[in-house]
Scaffold this active site. Sequence first.
Site, short mmCIF file in Angstrom:
data_model
loop_
_atom_site.label_atom_id
_atom_site.label_comp_id
_atom_site.label_asym_id
_atom_site.label_seq_id
_atom_site.Cartn_x
_atom_site.Cartn_y
_atom_site.Cartn_z
CB CYS A 328 -0.91 0.01 1.23
SG CYS A 328 -2.04 -1.37 1.33
CD GLU A 330 3.20 -1.18 3.29
OE1 GLU A 330 2.31 -1.70 3.97
OE2 GLU A 330 3.12 -1.08 2.04
#
Length: 450
Positions: A328, A330
């Site tokens: 997502c 990171e």
Amino acid sequence: YITEETKEQLREIAPFWENNNLRARGEALLPEEVDVFMETGVFGMEGKLNAGDAHLAVNYQRILSDGLKGYEKRVKELRAALDFTDPESIDKNVFYKAVLTVIEAVRDFAQRYSKLAKELADKETDAKRKEELLQMSKICAKVPYEPANSFREAVQSVWFIQLILQIESNGHSLSYGRFDQYMYPFYKHDLETGEATREFCQELIENFHIKIWEKNKVRTHQSVEVFANGGIGGPAMTVGGVLEDGTDGTNDLTFMVLDAVAHTRIPTPWTAVRLHSATPHELKVKTANLIRLGLGEPKIFNDDVTIPMMVSNGRTLEDARNYQVVGCVEPDTTGKEYGWHDAAYFNINKILELAINGGRDMETGEQYAPDYGSLETFTDFEQVKEAYQKQMKYWTDCMIGFLSKVDLAHQQMKPLPFLSTVMEGPVEKGVDITKGGAIYNFSGPQGVGV
């Protein structure tokens, strides 16, 4: 699509795996209280109990330049140099044997595709399609074992590596790294030599996106309800940003990847654009226009903030500048980091609920945590904050202990020899990536409900 024959085969082998799998081993290591903690929603680690982590992307630049052949040569050298008077060499020898086995297996895997393409070509009557199939056969016979020499060979090599890594771990958010950077030398070579046109490379990128969307993964019933079983989930592709020397890395492929998203309009790969103070205006405009389409893509990362953050957390400046996005949101050190970026979900709101209710669950009234006071006993807000901090400490310690046990289950039940081969660190150390073989190793749970 799964045939009825395949379903029957799966049903036949299912009894063997009963209580003989990663989840069973992980749950056996966990204390009984963990069920209560997960049922009450304090934290959950469903993903790590069922599959590999895979919130990473490998060093594709090295894979494409050396081929698995180069890795194989290095492993044989290291294995030959082992000193068996050192007890650690016993485990290292087993590890190196596993690495050599999977390299051979990957080569066989690609050769089967090569053989199939040749068989289809022999039956094909359309001359254009016949030539395409023969080209596929030739490329699949070469990569990923041999180094790639063209853009098309490089795309095929990346696809094979991704596919096999997914098969190995069934992990979530196995990502594609800085695609515009490691693919650019092959793109530039093909255009300069006339081997391919920009239009052909654009078509290959878009076909590649469609192939990524075709992939799926085995999920639990709970995960299927959340994800609707749509697509692989989390395979981020990163473009833009600075290079290791700090200069801007925007190139033609940066724009072509964004065009591929606009043209295909499919949910994967998840696209991440790295911007910074010296990003060309044209890339900002391209990014904004893509966002205007309403696809939810791309996500934007600010190099000027992200890079210092990564340095402050222990990466070198060069590694931080070369970060990629996985899953997502990171940031991840390209090819060097085994970060368990999605290790668990930790419910911040639930901690507050327990803090103001003496460690009791509001819904059931049951005592799940130590009683550090409640709204019935607090006389000032400092006591509320103190109870909250104590509950946070108690539950964080619980979660860390449980995650360590799940981590141990992965080491015992699901080592990852192929991922260990193509990441930086494990081969040189002679240690599987699940046991700390990577350059950077840590666990990163998510705080939710903030």
